[in-house]
Every structure is written in C-alpha cells, then in structure tokens.
Design an enzyme around this catalytic site. Structure first.
Site, mmCIF file in Angstrom:
data_model
loop_
_atom_site.group_PDB
_atom_site.id
_atom_site.type_symbol
_atom_site.label_atom_id
_atom_site.label_comp_id
_atom_site.label_asym_id
_atom_site.label_seq_id
_atom_site.Cartn_x
_atom_site.Cartn_y
_atom_site.Cartn_z
ATOM 1 N N HIS A 31 3.751 43.979 28.720
ATOM 2 C CA HIS A 31 4.169 42.724 29.357
ATOM 3 C C HIS A 31 3.004 41.775 29.545
ATOM 4 O O HIS A 31 3.155 40.556 29.515
ATOM 5 C CB HIS A 31 4.873 43.017 30.678
ATOM 6 C CG HIS A 31 6.324 43.324 30.481
ATOM 7 N ND1 HIS A 31 7.051 44.118 31.300
ATOM 8 C CD2 HIS A 31 7.169 42.924 29.499
ATOM 9 C CE1 HIS A 31 8.293 44.203 30.851
ATOM 10 N NE2 HIS A 31 8.382 43.490 29.754
ATOM 11 N N ARG A 85 21.087 32.994 20.071
ATOM 12 C CA ARG A 85 21.402 34.431 19.938
ATOM 13 C C ARG A 85 22.038 34.900 21.249
ATOM 14 O O ARG A 85 21.333 35.308 22.175
ATOM 15 C CB ARG A 85 20.124 35.228 19.676
ATOM 16 C CG ARG A 85 19.481 34.996 18.318
ATOM 17 C CD ARG A 85 18.258 35.904 18.165
ATOM 18 N NE ARG A 85 17.824 36.047 16.795
ATOM 19 C CZ ARG A 85 16.799 35.397 16.248
ATOM 20 N NH1 ARG A 85 16.097 34.537 16.959
ATOM 21 N NH2 ARG A 85 16.466 35.619 14.991
ATOM 22 N N ARG A 119 25.858 31.526 18.158
ATOM 23 C CA ARG A 119 26.281 32.692 17.383
ATOM 24 C C ARG A 119 27.018 33.659 18.296
ATOM 25 O O ARG A 119 26.552 33.951 19.400
ATOM 26 C CB ARG A 119 25.047 33.377 16.777
ATOM 27 C CG ARG A 119 25.429 34.609 15.980
ATOM 28 C CD ARG A 119 24.246 35.164 15.240
ATOM 29 N NE ARG A 119 23.333 35.876 16.113
ATOM 30 C CZ ARG A 119 22.173 36.368 15.684
ATOM 31 N NH1 ARG A 119 21.779 36.187 14.436
ATOM 32 N NH2 ARG A 119 21.389 37.031 16.507
ATOM 33 N N GLU A 159 23.880 36.797 5.721
ATOM 34 C CA GLU A 159 22.848 37.790 6.025
ATOM 35 C C GLU A 159 22.923 38.999 5.111
ATOM 36 O O GLU A 159 22.090 39.891 5.191
ATOM 37 C CB GLU A 159 22.993 38.284 7.470
ATOM 38 C CG GLU A 159 22.887 37.183 8.486
ATOM 39 C CD GLU A 159 22.913 37.710 9.899
ATOM 40 O OE1 GLU A 159 21.837 37.872 10.476
ATOM 41 O OE2 GLU A 159 24.016 37.929 10.440
ATOM 42 N N ASN A 175 16.199 37.190 7.835
ATOM 43 C CA ASN A 175 15.653 38.488 8.283
ATOM 44 C C ASN A 175 16.547 39.620 7.798
ATOM 45 O O ASN A 175 16.091 40.586 7.200
ATOM 46 C CB ASN A 175 15.571 38.556 9.817
ATOM 47 C CG ASN A 175 14.851 37.372 10.412
ATOM 48 O OD1 ASN A 175 14.036 36.761 9.744
ATOM 49 N ND2 ASN A 175 15.152 37.037 11.658
ATOM 50 N N ASP A 176 17.838 39.481 8.069
ATOM 51 C CA ASP A 176 18.748 40.523 7.605
ATOM 52 C C ASP A 176 18.969 40.438 6.107
ATOM 53 O O ASP A 176 19.120 41.461 5.440
ATOM 54 C CB ASP A 176 20.087 40.437 8.354
ATOM 55 C CG ASP A 176 20.001 41.172 9.681
ATOM 56 O OD1 ASP A 176 19.459 42.287 9.688
ATOM 57 O OD2 ASP A 176 20.450 40.628 10.699
ATOM 58 N N ARG A 196 14.380 46.667 8.642
ATOM 59 C CA ARG A 196 13.453 45.628 9.103
ATOM 60 C C ARG A 196 12.647 46.053 10.320
ATOM 61 O O ARG A 196 11.663 45.410 10.679
ATOM 62 C CB ARG A 196 14.229 44.323 9.409
ATOM 63 C CG ARG A 196 15.205 44.447 10.540
ATOM 64 C CD ARG A 196 16.120 43.241 10.647
ATOM 65 N NE ARG A 196 15.673 42.290 11.650
ATOM 66 C CZ ARG A 196 16.412 41.272 12.089
ATOM 67 N NH1 ARG A 196 17.625 41.080 11.588
ATOM 68 N NH2 ARG A 196 15.948 40.466 13.002
ATOM 69 N N CYS A 238 18.008 30.119 9.376
ATOM 70 C CA CYS A 238 17.492 30.317 10.738
ATOM 71 C C CYS A 238 16.716 31.624 10.906
ATOM 72 O O CYS A 238 16.453 32.049 12.013
ATOM 73 C CB CYS A 238 18.632 30.257 11.751
ATOM 74 S SG CYS A 238 19.908 31.498 11.474
#
Ligand code: PEP
Ligand code: MG
Length: 560
Positions: free
Chosen positions: A189, A296, A332, A431, A456-457, A467, A504
C-alpha cells in the site's frame, strides 16, 4: 565516496535532497498519558483515535478524487477498530503483565506473521497494514503523536525501515521530496499510495537502510530503482539536468490537458478516460478527458459482503454522469469471474477459469445481478449521455440474451412508471478473437451502437497466454503484432458496417502504441487519466501518414 543503494521502484520520479532518517516513534513529540485508567477503555480510546485519524486521511484523498487510495485508509480504519485485536491484546496484558502498548504490538505482529506466510503476494503485502495499525495504536498508548515527521523539512529524502500509508500522507504534507524504505514491494500500500500522490518512492532496500547517514546529500532515482548517497559534483550536475528535463516535461504536459487531441496535420482524435469509481470522474475531467470510455463497474461489486443494490448503483452512475456533464459515459456491465471472483456468490469449480464463466457469461449465470444493474443504469441514464457496454461478448447469442434482458427490464420500468431512459446506446467490447473477426455476425443486432476493443483480453485470447502470469509476459506480450492485426481486422469491419469503434485496453495508454492504433484507423482511445497528456503529446507530434506507417510496423514488428 558515493554509495549506491538499490531497491524496487515503488513510485517513479527523481528527487535530489538531504537524507532525513526516521528511526521510529522515538523522535516524535510526546504528550503525557494517563496509564492508570481501565485498560479496556484506554485501548478502546486509542483505537478510536487511530481510526478517526485514518478516516480523516481517507476523506482528504477522496476530496482529491483518489477513491481507490482512500479505500486503503478505510480498510485500515476498520482494522484499527477491530474487536478481536482489542480482546487478544487485553488477554496478553492481563495474563503476561506486559504494558498495553506492547500487548497490541505483539497481537499485530502475530496476525502480520500469519499473513506473511500465506502463499499469496497480495496477502503478504497486507501484513504491512496490520503492522502499521499495531504501531499506531501502540504510539497513541505511549503518548506519541501520530504526526510523524513533524520535524522533516521540505525537500528531504526520508529514509525509514517502514512507513505506514498514513505517515506517507503526512510526509507529503511536509513536502518531502521522496521516500526510501527497507521494506515494501510494488504491491504494498505504501507503493500504491506513493504512486497516486506522485511522491518518488524506492522500497525494499533491505538492511542497507541502516548504513544511510542522516543529513547526507543524495540523489533518488525512484524510476530506475537507485539511491546515490554522497554523490560527486559531476553526478549531482548530471542528475540535476535529468530533474530539469523531467520537470519541463511535466509542465509541458500540464499545458496540454485542455488542448484537443489530433495528429500534427489535424486529424481529430477523441481521448476518453477509464475509471473504476464515480469519484474518479473528477480526476478524468482535470486530466482533460472528453468522456469516460470505460467505467469498470466491477469495482462497485468486489471487496464487500454483498452485491450493491439498485439504489446504491443508481447513485454511483448518477454521480458519474453529473461529474461529466454532457460528455459520453460508457458504463460496462459487471465483468467478474476468473481473476475477479465475488466472495458472496457460490464459487465456480472450473478447470480453466479464464476460458469459463467470465464477463457476460457470468451475468448469464447470475441474471439477477444483471437485471438489477440494468434497472439502475436505465434510471440513471436520464442524467447524462450514458451508454451501456457488455464485456466478453463472443457470439451473437451472448448479445441476443443481453438485448432480451434489456427489453424485459425496460418493460418492467414502464409498467411500474419508474422514470428512466430506454433509448440509450448499447454496445459491446471486442475482447475475444471470435468477436474481433466476426463483427458482421454480431451486427445482425441492428441496434448495436458501438464497439470498444479490450486489447488486454484480446491479447490474452489471441496469444492463449494468461494475462496475470508474469512468467509469460515477456514472450507473449500485450503488444504482440498479432494483437495489432486483430485490431486492424476489427477496424476494417467496423468501418464497413459503419459502427463506432474505440479501444480501451492498456495499449491505448502507451504513447507509442496509441500512435500506431490511430495509424490503423482508430479515432477514439480510452486510457487511465494519467496517460492522457502524454498520449496527446505523442499524437500532436506525428502526421497521419507517419502514424499509418507506425500502425503497419506494429503489425509486422520488424525489429522485434
Ligand atoms: C481489456 O480487456 O482490454 C479491458 C479493457 O478490460 P479489463 O482490463 O477490465 O479486462
Ligand atoms: Mg477485459
């Protein structure tokens, strides 16, 4: 002689200053504490004081639009108020006759040791949070001020064995130039918060922290992961040049936030932001986003005991729309499963979770979650330009199912005369290779309004490489030419079908790749707010023809 200390680049940045060592709580101002009272009450008071201190820090971050980082303090405040911690400390105090502050430190130490043993990097990193809480409660019991670093001058490079996130916040207030800690990792953190605050942090330097002398001059390269102690004049001079260049770049980028993005020869490009919580919309606006290209919403659903209800979601979406004015906001629908499980739903037993019930498949399995979310979205849509986007669609059947649910929810809201908007744009993410190469099949839904490539996907499924597995990242990178080829195919289909298309995934936030994507025909890119200005700068520096050349190169990657 110059000494070089190496560590992990926790938060990038350069700083040049004098070392101030924080040796632990000894140096902090003390107040007299009454140790005579009832130990249970003293403990409860100390816990409440620490929790209130942490809640204040959370509020401060939230006001800056840093909701994810504020959540670190919310979680720590909960830990600080934990009854089990108080009960165990009270037992040790009574049974072993040790001072109360020591009893707290011991309990925190035990819990932290347990977490550190767990075979999970995330939980291991949380051990530091428990230590931090124990230290703070113990400090209050000893009458030590929580205001660590009261004597740290502006511009100092602070060196410590460890720093709590709360201490980091206070050091930022003192305008420390950077921090260096013996402990910590990229996922701790401390590092996450330092990145959000823009405070250079070198973490995990280990025992060498003991050899760094107080008051020495030093050059902190938290981007490269080094600290130079007692540099030569030549080293300092060269470093100062790097600092000046970096400052100049930051200034330049800050000047670009409100400039419209385009290529050098005027081809207009729309840049949107990706967010995970409503509070981040303000941050996106400040960074110059022309809209939200990806909200998201799974962040509203994870790390809690039950799913958010319709009204709670409605408020979150409404807040986001209000913050964005008349700009588009693409929300989304729930995208969980595989690496993002929901603790409050029955676990799914799957041999290959990434190929199993994820994204829209998850909501098809738990349709009541989807229905509640759609109701909240249609109600909130009256407050702005809301567009709904479905994750992980791969076949026309996925889309047809979602369309039917949307129609059903609309009918229900109409029947019950609940104010809502039904004509909002409905789109999908591309994706999977299946979706990218068969847009024409998906577009049989005549009302499909837009698509956004989730690179990404798309990379994960194109390369058949998990990934989340760091061991695969080098050989099967997210920017492999095959991914750009998939993008090229999707762009050509979208153009032929006259469908609006954006991208995106992480590719959009890398200036070099953003140029290539524009070269391949994309005109809308969505990325983390922090990347907007540098992507804009890169686009303003190339002609469309140059970008096209770079797009083609990315598909062949000569030289890679
Ligand atoms: C993507 O897959 O590119 C994407 C944007 O979605 P996420 O990263 O949330 O899976
Ligand atoms: Mg995705």
């Amino acid at each position: 002689m110059t000494a070089v200390v190496r560590g992990t680049a926790g938060a990038p940045g350069l700083a040049l200053g004098r070392i101030v060592r924080l040796e632990g709580p000894g140096g902090q101002p003390r107040v007299d504490v009454d140790r005579s009272g009832n130990p249970g009450e003293r403990l409860a008071t100390a816990q409440a004081q620490v929790a209130a201190h942490l809640e204040d820090l959370a509020a401060e971050l939230r006001a800056e639009g840093k909701a994810d980082e504020a959540a670190i303090f919310d979680a720590q405040a909960l830990l600080a108020s934990d009854r089990a911690l108080a009960d165990q400390a009270a037992h040790i105090f009574a049974d072993e006759r040790v001072p109360l502050d020591e009893a707290v430190t011991r309990v925190a130490g035990r819990i932290a040791a347990f977490l550190a043993e767990v075979d999970d990097a995330y939980l291991q990193a949380r051990a530091a949070d428990v230590h931090a809480i124990g230290r703070q409660i113990a400090a209050v019991l000893q009458g030590i001020s929580l205001d660590v670093g009261a004597s740290v001058p502006a511009g100092a490079i602070v060196v410590a064995a460890d720093l709590t996130p709360a201490e980091l916040m206070l050091l930022r207030k003192r305008r420390a130039a950077g921090v260096v800690t013996a402990s910590g990792s990229i996922t701790s953190h401390l590092a996450i918060l330092a990145r959000a605050l823009g405070l250079p942090a070198l973490v995990g330097i280990g025992e060498s922290w003991r050899d760094i002398p107080d008051g020495a001059s030093a050059l902190l390269d938290a981007t490269g992961g080094t600290l130079l102690v007692d540099p030569t004049p030549d080293e300092s001079g060269a470093f100062q040049v790097r600092v000046d260049v970096a400052r100049e770049r930051d200034r330049r980028l800050a000047g670009l936030t409100q400039v419209a993005a385009s290529t050098a020869d005027g081809e207009r490009i729309v840049l949107w932001a990706n967010i995970g919580r409503p509070e981040e919309a303000a941050l996106a606006m400040q960074a110059g986003a022309e809209g939200i290209g990806l909200f998201r919403t799974e962040f509203l659903f994870v790390d809690r005991a039950s799913a958010p209800g319709e009204d709670e979601q409605y408020t979150a979406y409404e807040q986001t729309l209000e913050a964005m004015g008349d700009r588009p906001v693409i929300i989304r629908t729930l995208d969980v499963g595989a690496d993002k499980p929901l603790a409050y739903l029955p676990p799914l037993v799957e041999a290959n979770p990434f190929l199993a019930t994820r994204g829209i498949r998850f909501t098809r399995r738990f349709p009541e979650l989807f229905e509640t979310q759609l109701r909240a979205l249609l109600r909130a849509a009256r407050h702005g330009d809301l567009r709904i986007m479905l994750p992980m669609v791969s076949t026309p059947r996925d889309l047809a199912w979602a369309r039917e649910m949307l129609e059903r929810v609309t009918r229900d809201l109409e029947r019950d005369a609940i104010p809502h908007r039904a004509d909002l744009p409905f789109g999908i993410m591309l994706e999977t290779p299946a979706a990218a190469v068969s847009l024409d099949r998906l577009a049989v839904d005549r009302q499909l309004a837009f698509c956004s490539i989730g690179s990404n996907d798309l990379a994960q499924y194109t390369l058949a490489a998990d990934r989340t597995d760091p061991a695969l990242a080098r050989d099967y990178p997210y920017d492999d030419p095959s991914v750009f080829r998939m993008v090229r195919i999707a762009v050509q289909s979208a153009r032929a079908l006259e469908l609006e298309l954006s991208l995106c995934g992480e590719l959009a936030g890398d200036p070099r790749h953003a140029v290539a994507l524009v070269g391949l025909g994309l005109r809308k890119l969505s990325m983390v707010p922090a990347a907007l200005a540098s992507v804009k700068e890169a686009l303003l520096g190339v002609s469309l023809a140059d970008a096209q050349r770079q797009g083609e190169q990315a598909c062949t990657a000569s030289g890679q």
